[in-house]
Enzyme design. Structure first.
Site, PDB file in Angstrom:
ATOM      1  CE  LYS A  23      -0.709  16.217  -1.129  1.00  0.00           C
ATOM      2  NZ  LYS A  23      -1.121  14.979  -1.783  1.00  0.00           N
ATOM      3  CE1 TYR A  60      -3.299   2.882   0.342  1.00  0.00           C
ATOM      4  CE2 TYR A  60      -2.136   3.433   2.361  1.00  0.00           C
ATOM      5  CZ  TYR A  60      -3.041   3.768   1.370  1.00  0.00           C
ATOM      6  OH  TYR A  60      -3.686   4.979   1.402  1.00  0.00           O
ATOM      7  CB  SER A 112      -4.107  11.942   5.427  1.00  0.00           C
ATOM      8  OG  SER A 112      -5.137  11.297   4.719  1.00  0.00           O
ATOM      9  CD  GLN A 117      -5.767  15.006   2.085  1.00  0.00           C
ATOM     10  OE1 GLN A 117      -5.797  14.181   3.009  1.00  0.00           O
ATOM     11  NE2 GLN A 117      -6.608  14.962   1.072  1.00  0.00           N
ATOM     12  CG  LEU A 118     -11.322  19.006   2.682  1.00  0.00           C
ATOM     13  CD1 LEU A 118     -11.943  18.559   4.001  1.00  0.00           C
ATOM     14  CD2 LEU A 118     -11.884  20.388   2.299  1.00  0.00           C
ATOM     15  CE1 TYR A 119      -8.004  12.660  -1.588  1.00  0.00           C
ATOM     16  CE2 TYR A 119      -7.556  11.622   0.514  1.00  0.00           C
ATOM     17  CZ  TYR A 119      -7.217  11.867  -0.792  1.00  0.00           C
ATOM     18  OH  TYR A 119      -6.089  11.315  -1.327  1.00  0.00           O
ATOM     19  N   GLY A 122       9.074  12.234  -4.674  1.00  0.00           N
ATOM     20  CA  GLY A 122      10.414  11.709  -4.935  1.00  0.00           C
ATOM     21  C   GLY A 122      11.544  12.401  -4.203  1.00  0.00           C
ATOM     22  CB  THR A 152      -6.196  15.991  -2.240  1.00  0.00           C
ATOM     23  OG1 THR A 152      -5.294  16.159  -1.156  1.00  0.00           O
ATOM     24  CG2 THR A 152      -5.586  15.039  -3.268  1.00  0.00           C
ATOM     25  N   GLY A 166       6.772  12.424   1.555  1.00  0.00           N
ATOM     26  CA  GLY A 166       5.659  11.499   1.811  1.00  0.00           C
ATOM     27  C   GLY A 166       6.157  10.154   2.310  1.00  0.00           C
ATOM     28  CG  HIS A 191      -2.078  11.232  -4.666  1.00  0.00           C
ATOM     29  ND1 HIS A 191      -3.203  11.971  -4.412  1.00  0.00           N
ATOM     30  CD2 HIS A 191      -2.055  10.268  -3.713  1.00  0.00           C
ATOM     31  CE1 HIS A 191      -3.829  11.460  -3.365  1.00  0.00           C
ATOM     32  NE2 HIS A 191      -3.137  10.426  -2.915  1.00  0.00           N
TER      33      HIS A 191
HETATM   34  C1  FMN Z   1       0.759   5.621   1.397  1.00  0.00           C
HETATM   35  C2  FMN Z   1       0.404   6.992   0.918  1.00  0.00           C
HETATM   36  C3  FMN Z   1      -0.788   7.562   1.319  1.00  0.00           C
HETATM   37  C4  FMN Z   1      -1.128   8.830   0.877  1.00  0.00           C
HETATM   38  N1  FMN Z   1      -2.281   9.394   1.336  1.00  0.00           N
HETATM   39  C5  FMN Z   1      -2.620  10.629   0.930  1.00  0.00           C
HETATM   40  C6  FMN Z   1      -3.791  11.245   1.418  1.00  0.00           C
HETATM   41  O1  FMN Z   1      -4.494  10.707   2.244  1.00  0.00           O
HETATM   42  N2  FMN Z   1      -4.105  12.462   0.921  1.00  0.00           N
HETATM   43  C7  FMN Z   1      -3.328  13.110  -0.002  1.00  0.00           C
HETATM   44  O2  FMN Z   1      -3.644  14.209  -0.429  1.00  0.00           O
HETATM   45  N3  FMN Z   1      -2.184  12.554  -0.447  1.00  0.00           N
HETATM   46  C8  FMN Z   1      -1.815  11.342   0.004  1.00  0.00           C
HETATM   47  N4  FMN Z   1      -0.657  10.785  -0.445  1.00  0.00           N
HETATM   48  C9  FMN Z   1       0.230  11.561  -1.328  1.00  0.00           C
HETATM   49  C10 FMN Z   1       1.224  12.384  -0.510  1.00  0.00           C
HETATM   50  O3  FMN Z   1       0.590  13.460   0.143  1.00  0.00           O
HETATM   51  C11 FMN Z   1       2.324  12.971  -1.400  1.00  0.00           C
HETATM   52  O4  FMN Z   1       1.718  13.680  -2.450  1.00  0.00           O
HETATM   53  C12 FMN Z   1       3.276  11.919  -1.971  1.00  0.00           C
HETATM   54  O5  FMN Z   1       3.472  10.863  -1.075  1.00  0.00           O
HETATM   55  C13 FMN Z   1       4.611  12.566  -2.307  1.00  0.00           C
HETATM   56  O6  FMN Z   1       5.466  11.668  -2.890  1.00  0.00           O
HETATM   57  P1  FMN Z   1       6.626  10.862  -2.118  1.00  0.00           P
HETATM   58  O7  FMN Z   1       5.946   9.749  -1.391  1.00  0.00           O
HETATM   59  O8  FMN Z   1       7.497  10.385  -3.226  1.00  0.00           O
HETATM   60  O9  FMN Z   1       7.322  11.814  -1.179  1.00  0.00           O
HETATM   61  C14 FMN Z   1      -0.276   9.530  -0.006  1.00  0.00           C
HETATM   62  C15 FMN Z   1       0.928   8.945  -0.393  1.00  0.00           C
HETATM   63  C16 FMN Z   1       1.275   7.699   0.060  1.00  0.00           C
HETATM   64  C17 FMN Z   1       2.582   7.108  -0.374  1.00  0.00           C
HETATM   65  C1  LIG Z   2     -14.202  12.188   1.896  1.00  0.00           C
HETATM   66  C2  LIG Z   2     -13.860  10.914   1.348  1.00  0.00           C
HETATM   67  C3  LIG Z   2     -12.443  10.409   1.579  1.00  0.00           C
HETATM   68  C4  LIG Z   2     -12.048   9.514   0.489  1.00  0.00           C
HETATM   69  C5  LIG Z   2     -10.761   8.834   0.665  1.00  0.00           C
HETATM   70  C6  LIG Z   2     -10.230   8.342  -0.609  1.00  0.00           C
HETATM   71  C7  LIG Z   2      -9.139   7.374  -0.429  1.00  0.00           C
HETATM   72  C8  LIG Z   2      -7.783   7.930  -0.653  1.00  0.00           C
HETATM   73  C9  LIG Z   2      -6.764   7.077  -0.022  1.00  0.00           C
HETATM   74  C10 LIG Z   2      -5.614   7.793   0.552  1.00  0.00           C
HETATM   75  C11 LIG Z   2      -4.677   8.216  -0.478  1.00  0.00           C
HETATM   76  O1  LIG Z   2      -4.679   9.363  -0.858  1.00  0.00           O
HETATM   77  C12 LIG Z   2      -3.732   7.294  -1.063  1.00  0.00           C
HETATM   78  O2  LIG Z   2      -2.915   7.712  -1.903  1.00  0.00           O
HETATM   79  O3  LIG Z   2      -3.750   6.090  -0.739  1.00  0.00           O
END
Ligand code: FMN
Ligand SMILES: CCCCCCCCCCC(=O)C(=O)O
Length: 379
Positions: free
Chosen positions: A245, A26, A108, A137-139, A302, A165, A323, A269
């Site tokens: 974002k 994951y 997140s 960070q808002l979904y 990265g 996001t 991240g 992302h």
């Molecule tokens: C496991 C994982 C979960 C993530 N969850 C979110 C999230 O919940 N919301 C969001 O905006 N970005 C999420 N991201 C993206 C990060 O905010 C970020 O954009 C990204 O990890 C940057 O790249 P890096 O992992 O190479 O540093 C997630 C990234 C990873 C790897």
């Molecule tokens: C308001 C609804 C929230 C929806 C969550 C979507 C899942 C995203 C999972 C987290 C993430 O960003 C990722 O890269 O994994």
């Protein structure tokens, strides 16, 4: 057995040995063929630093300011979901570490610790004199009142900016997660979805009670119909600065600017959404140009080395987010692991500044960077 940890890659290797397959897949996955995921890292190597010498670099100041807040370095913690899969301390460990380092923490929506608990967890550090700047960070929910309820909770809990996001109308196809039917461990829950936003005592169940990721209840809430009009509406509902974002083009940067956004995060992302988009360091200059220097542009994707941070700043970023390195560090050693990672990365960045003749962030500009001759066509 590794002798001494010297880089973020060292921490990553240790985390890979420690994490179970479910969590590792994951965290590590990018979308589809992971072209963008790998290019995010490789792309930094396409740029070279142009150092200047014989300047007094005995003192280097890495501090920077955004929205009137001073940070000790431009290395921020990215919002990433479900950090308790990496270590039981989860988001509390990464938030406390960011606070101790004087850098911005982003949480997140899909965290395994509620935003209130995260705020509570840094209060003892704040009492000791540390400053904690936390962005949420808002979904965006389909139901507007639920989105607003989350924002109100973030405001109340002392978060000082909202990162919306915009690259996730649907979650990207991460093949490893599909193949092994990723499941959030049953002892964890999506903590921000527990409290009923309307104050009702009845709670939404957001534990892992189905076999799909994201859990249907949560994924079903993501609004694929989201548009700039909605983002503008959200902005009108809060006094906090709002950043978008996930921007990768100058066209969208211009729309964000014209829509009154307070900042932009150039992000793909971590290569987890649309595969085959550009590496973020390659998209950065274009987005910066679309913003006409009017709002701050930050980036992620990265970043593994101090020289990566330097290159991003030289191309116009005000700060970078890390991240996955945060997740690897949590897996390695909880809060201490994140402390170690931030220490290494900021020391590398300090060194990159000193060795290229820059003593403050404002010294770093386009003159300090060039595309490697291998990558441009000679006239
Ligand atoms: C496991 C994982 C979960 C993530 N969850 C979110 C999230 O919940 N919301 C969001 O905006 N970005 C999420 N991201 C993206 C990060 O905010 C970020 O954009 C990204 O990890 C940057 O790249 P890096 O992992 O190479 O540093 C997630 C990234 C990873 C790897
Ligand atoms: C308001 C609804 C929230 C929806 C969550 C979507 C899942 C995203 C999972 C987290 C993430 O960003 C990722 O890269 O994994």
């Amino acid at each position: 057995m590794m002798s001494k940890i010297a880089s973020l890659s060292d921490i990553e290797k240790l985390a890979f040995q420690k994490l179970d397959k479910n969590a590792l897949d994951y965290y590590a996955s990018g979308a589809q063929d992971e072209i963008t995921h790998y290019d995010n890292k490789k792309a930094f190597d396409r740029y070279q630093i142009r150092p200047r010498f014989l300047r007094d670099v005995s003192k280097v100041d890495m501090s920077t300011e955004i929205f009137g807040e001073k940070f000790s370095s431009p290395i921020f913690v990215a919002a990433s979901a479900m950090q308790k899969m990496a270590h039981p301390i989860g988001e509390v460990g990464s938030a406390r570490s960011a606070c101790k380092h004087g850098v911005c923490y982003s949480l997140s929506t899909v965290s395994t610790t509620s935003l209130e608990e995260v705020s509570e967890s840094v209060q003892s550090l704040v009492a000791e004199g540390h400053k904690s700047v936390r962005w949420f960070q808002l979904y965006v929910y389909k139901e507007k009142e639920k989105t607003i309820a989350l924002i109100r909770r973030a405001e109340k809990a002392g978060f000082t900016a909202i990162l919306i996001t915009v690259d996730t109308p649907f979650t990207g196809r991460r093949l490893a997660n599909i193949r092994n039917a990723f499941k959030m461990p049953t002892h964890l829950k999506l903590a921000n979805f527990e409290a009923e936003e309307d104050g009702n005592s009845e709670k939404e169940e957001c534990g892992n009670d189905d076999s799909t990721w994201p859990p249907k209840l949560v994924a079903g809430q993501l609004d694929p119909g989201l548009s700039w009009e909605d983002i503008k509406w959200i902005k009108s509902q809060t006094h906090l600065p709002v950043l978008v974002k996930g921007i990768l083009t100058h066209e969208d940067a211009k729309i964000a600017l014209d829509s009154g956004m307070d900042g932009i995060v150039v992000s793909n992302h971590g290569g987890r959404q649309l595969d085959s988009v550009s590496a973020t360091i390659d998209a950065l200059a274009e987005v910066v140009s679309g913003c006409e220097n009017k709002i701050p542009v930050l980036m992620d994707g990265g970043v593994m080395r101090g020289t990566d941070v330097f290159k991003a700043i030289a191309l116009g970023a005000k700060a970078v987010f890390v991240g996955r390195p945060v997740l690897w560090s949590l897996a390695h050693d909880g809060e201490n692991g994140v402390d170690l990672m931030l220490d290494i990365l900021s020391e590398e960045f300090r060194m990159a500044m000193a060795l290229s003749g820059c003593t403050s962030i404002k010294d770093i500009n386009r003159n300090y960077i060039q595309l490697s001759p291998k990558y441009y066509t000679k006239l």
